[in-house]
Design a protein around this motif. Structure first.
Motif, PDB file in Angstrom:
ATOM      1  N   ALA A   3      -6.297 -17.180  -1.429  1.00  0.00           N
ATOM      2  CA  ALA A   3      -6.827 -16.516  -0.545  1.00  0.00           C
ATOM      3  C   ALA A   3      -5.472 -15.922   0.612  1.00  0.00           C
ATOM      4  CB  ALA A   3      -7.986 -17.316   0.122  1.00  0.00           C
ATOM      5  N   LEU A   4      -4.312 -17.252   0.345  1.00  0.00           N
ATOM      6  CA  LEU A   4      -3.223 -16.702   1.342  1.00  0.00           C
ATOM      7  C   LEU A   4      -2.872 -15.756   0.616  1.00  0.00           C
ATOM      8  CD1 LEU A   4      -1.510 -17.808   3.512  1.00  0.00           C
ATOM      9  CD2 LEU A   4      -0.481 -19.370   1.578  1.00  0.00           C
ATOM     10  N   VAL A   5      -2.964 -16.226  -1.054  1.00  0.00           N
ATOM     11  CA  VAL A   5      -1.644 -15.022  -1.758  1.00  0.00           C
ATOM     12  C   VAL A   5      -2.468 -14.009  -1.533  1.00  0.00           C
ATOM     13  CG1 VAL A   5      -1.148 -14.539  -4.370  1.00  0.00           C
ATOM     14  CG2 VAL A   5      -0.639 -16.832  -3.513  1.00  0.00           C
ATOM     15  N   LEU A   6      -3.521 -13.282  -1.737  1.00  0.00           N
ATOM     16  CA  LEU A   6      -4.177 -12.190  -1.147  1.00  0.00           C
ATOM     17  C   LEU A   6      -4.233 -11.805  -0.181  1.00  0.00           C
ATOM     18  CD1 LEU A   6      -6.835  -9.706  -2.308  1.00  0.00           C
ATOM     19  CD2 LEU A   6      -8.245 -11.598  -1.157  1.00  0.00           C
ATOM     20  N   VAL A   7      -4.414 -12.258   1.150  1.00  0.00           N
ATOM     21  CA  VAL A   7      -3.798 -12.042   2.512  1.00  0.00           C
ATOM     22  C   VAL A   7      -2.114 -11.481   2.809  1.00  0.00           C
ATOM     23  CG1 VAL A   7      -3.626 -12.866   4.879  1.00  0.00           C
ATOM     24  CG2 VAL A   7      -5.978 -13.620   3.636  1.00  0.00           C
ATOM     25  N   THR A   8      -1.705 -12.561   2.235  1.00  0.00           N
ATOM     26  CA  THR A   8       0.099 -12.071   1.935  1.00  0.00           C
ATOM     27  C   THR A   8       0.409 -10.162   1.075  1.00  0.00           C
ATOM     28  OG1 THR A   8       0.178 -13.976   1.898  1.00  0.00           O
ATOM     29  CG2 THR A   8       2.532 -12.458   1.153  1.00  0.00           C
ATOM     30  N   PHE A   9      -0.497 -10.574   0.184  1.00  0.00           N
ATOM     31  CA  PHE A   9      -0.542  -9.125  -0.592  1.00  0.00           C
ATOM     32  C   PHE A   9      -0.984  -7.731   0.215  1.00  0.00           C
ATOM     33  CE2 PHE A   9      -2.613  -6.367  -3.335  1.00  0.00           C
ATOM     34  CZ  PHE A   9      -0.856  -5.485  -3.552  1.00  0.00           C
ATOM     35  N   VAL A  10      -1.725  -8.569   0.721  1.00  0.00           N
ATOM     36  CA  VAL A  10      -2.466  -7.367   1.661  1.00  0.00           C
ATOM     37  C   VAL A  10      -2.271  -6.524   3.004  1.00  0.00           C
ATOM     38  CG1 VAL A  10      -4.806  -6.037   3.198  1.00  0.00           C
ATOM     39  CG2 VAL A  10      -4.916  -7.799   0.474  1.00  0.00           C
ATOM     40  N   ASP A  11      -1.352  -8.123   3.719  1.00  0.00           N
ATOM     41  CA  ASP A  11      -0.369  -7.433   4.517  1.00  0.00           C
ATOM     42  C   ASP A  11       0.776  -7.269   4.076  1.00  0.00           C
ATOM     43  OD1 ASP A  11      -2.278  -9.075   6.428  1.00  0.00           O
ATOM     44  OD2 ASP A  11      -1.544 -10.207   6.596  1.00  0.00           O
ATOM     45  N   LEU A  12       1.408  -6.788   2.870  1.00  0.00           N
ATOM     46  CA  LEU A  12       2.796  -6.128   2.705  1.00  0.00           C
ATOM     47  C   LEU A  12       2.497  -5.236   1.803  1.00  0.00           C
ATOM     48  CD1 LEU A  12       4.082  -9.028   1.333  1.00  0.00           C
ATOM     49  CD2 LEU A  12       5.144  -8.053   2.696  1.00  0.00           C
ATOM     50  N   PHE A  13       1.369  -4.509   1.436  1.00  0.00           N
ATOM     51  CA  PHE A  13       1.180  -4.039   0.785  1.00  0.00           C
ATOM     52  C   PHE A  13       0.161  -2.331   1.596  1.00  0.00           C
ATOM     53  CE2 PHE A  13      -2.684  -0.521  -0.644  1.00  0.00           C
ATOM     54  CZ  PHE A  13      -1.218  -0.027  -2.190  1.00  0.00           C
ATOM     55  N   PRO A  15       1.142  -2.087   4.962  1.00  0.00           N
ATOM     56  CA  PRO A  15       1.763  -1.637   5.742  1.00  0.00           C
ATOM     57  C   PRO A  15       2.924  -1.027   5.538  1.00  0.00           C
ATOM     58  CG  PRO A  15       1.359  -3.465   7.021  1.00  0.00           C
ATOM     59  CD  PRO A  15       0.964  -3.481   5.608  1.00  0.00           C
ATOM     60  N   ALA A  16       3.074  -0.819   3.997  1.00  0.00           N
ATOM     61  CA  ALA A  16       3.854  -0.172   2.503  1.00  0.00           C
ATOM     62  C   ALA A  16       3.681   1.352   2.650  1.00  0.00           C
ATOM     63  CB  ALA A  16       4.313  -0.785   1.967  1.00  0.00           C
ATOM     64  N   PHE A  17       1.955   1.434   1.990  1.00  0.00           N
ATOM     65  CA  PHE A  17       1.733   2.274   1.683  1.00  0.00           C
ATOM     66  C   PHE A  17       1.176   3.530   2.845  1.00  0.00           C
ATOM     67  CE2 PHE A  17      -1.849   4.998  -0.027  1.00  0.00           C
ATOM     68  CZ  PHE A  17      -1.523   5.219  -1.465  1.00  0.00           C
ATOM     69  N   SER A  18       0.856   2.782   4.031  1.00  0.00           N
ATOM     70  CA  SER A  18       0.388   3.426   4.579  1.00  0.00           C
ATOM     71  C   SER A  18       1.754   4.392   5.125  1.00  0.00           C
ATOM     72  CB  SER A  18      -0.247   2.919   5.964  1.00  0.00           C
ATOM     73  OG  SER A  18      -1.429   2.261   5.668  1.00  0.00           O
ATOM     74  N   GLY A  19       3.534   4.170   5.207  1.00  0.00           N
ATOM     75  CA  GLY A  19       4.050   4.386   5.721  1.00  0.00           C
ATOM     76  C   GLY A  19       4.820   5.586   4.629  1.00  0.00           C
ATOM     77  N   ILE A  20       4.683   5.265   3.636  1.00  0.00           N
ATOM     78  CA  ILE A  20       4.510   5.722   2.119  1.00  0.00           C
ATOM     79  C   ILE A  20       3.567   7.430   2.909  1.00  0.00           C
ATOM     80  CG2 ILE A  20       4.332   6.731  -0.583  1.00  0.00           C
ATOM     81  CD1 ILE A  20       5.333   3.385  -0.407  1.00  0.00           C
ATOM     82  N   LEU A  21       2.496   6.860   2.814  1.00  0.00           N
ATOM     83  CA  LEU A  21       1.731   8.062   2.456  1.00  0.00           C
ATOM     84  C   LEU A  21       1.415   8.434   4.212  1.00  0.00           C
ATOM     85  CD1 LEU A  21      -0.637   8.882   1.966  1.00  0.00           C
ATOM     86  CD2 LEU A  21      -2.238   7.693   3.214  1.00  0.00           C
ATOM     87  N   LEU A  70      -5.715   6.429   5.638  1.00  0.00           N
ATOM     88  CA  LEU A  70      -5.098   5.538   5.925  1.00  0.00           C
ATOM     89  C   LEU A  70      -6.440   4.381   6.879  1.00  0.00           C
ATOM     90  CD1 LEU A  70      -2.512   7.238   7.691  1.00  0.00           C
ATOM     91  CD2 LEU A  70      -2.059   5.342   6.101  1.00  0.00           C
ATOM     92  N   LEU A  71      -7.586   4.719   7.462  1.00  0.00           N
ATOM     93  CA  LEU A  71      -8.487   3.822   7.803  1.00  0.00           C
ATOM     94  C   LEU A  71      -9.079   3.029   6.294  1.00  0.00           C
ATOM     95  CD1 LEU A  71      -9.892   6.583   9.638  1.00  0.00           C
ATOM     96  CD2 LEU A  71      -8.972   5.307  10.533  1.00  0.00           C
ATOM     97  N   GLY A  75      -9.232  -0.768   7.554  1.00  0.00           N
ATOM     98  CA  GLY A  75     -10.797  -1.511   7.234  1.00  0.00           C
ATOM     99  C   GLY A  75     -10.033  -2.486   6.051  1.00  0.00           C
ATOM    100  N   LEU A  76      -9.679  -2.426   4.854  1.00  0.00           N
ATOM    101  CA  LEU A  76      -9.562  -3.158   4.497  1.00  0.00           C
ATOM    102  C   LEU A  76      -8.759  -4.276   4.576  1.00  0.00           C
ATOM    103  CD1 LEU A  76      -9.558  -3.871   0.840  1.00  0.00           C
ATOM    104  CD2 LEU A  76      -6.701  -3.549   1.028  1.00  0.00           C
ATOM    105  N   GLN A  77      -7.893  -4.119   5.146  1.00  0.00           N
ATOM    106  CA  GLN A  77      -7.215  -5.223   5.669  1.00  0.00           C
ATOM    107  C   GLN A  77      -7.734  -5.814   7.021  1.00  0.00           C
ATOM    108  OE1 GLN A  77      -3.501  -4.381   7.912  1.00  0.00           O
ATOM    109  NE2 GLN A  77      -2.392  -5.911   7.055  1.00  0.00           N
TER     110      GLN A  77
END
Length: 85
Positions: A3-13, A15-21, A70-71, A75-77
């Motif tokens: 769960a911690l790995v999943l949360v960390t991955f989502v927390d990194l992915f 914002p990074a993908f949102s910025g790229i978008l 983006l929404l 929502g996933l996060q």
């Protein structure tokens, strides 16, 4: 632990993908379509935008897919945080 790995991955992915978008959206108004940077941004973001465009098509020449994407990412996060934290 998983769960911690999943949360960390989502927390990194997310914002990074949102910025790229967001960068793609802004630069699409400023750069010509065939530029190398735009090609890279398009190749990174299209895998998420294509399924969104199938559900929400371009309306009157306006593409709402980046906004919906983006929404959905936010929502996933939120969902991952609500379930695992």
């Amino acid at each position: 632990m998983v769960a911690l790995v999943l949360v960390t991955f989502v927390d990194l992915f997310v914002p990074a993908f949102s910025g790229i978008l967001l960068l793609r959206v802004v630069l699409s108004y400023l750069m010509r379509p065939g530029s190398r940077l735009m090609d890279v941004l398009i190749s990174l973001t299209e895998p998420l935008l294509i399924p969104v465009r199938k559900v929400v098509p371009v309306t009157a020449g306006v593409d709402f897919a980046p906004v919906i994407a983006l929404l959905l990412l936010q929502g996933l996060q939120y969902l991952v945080h609500a379930i695992f934290l």
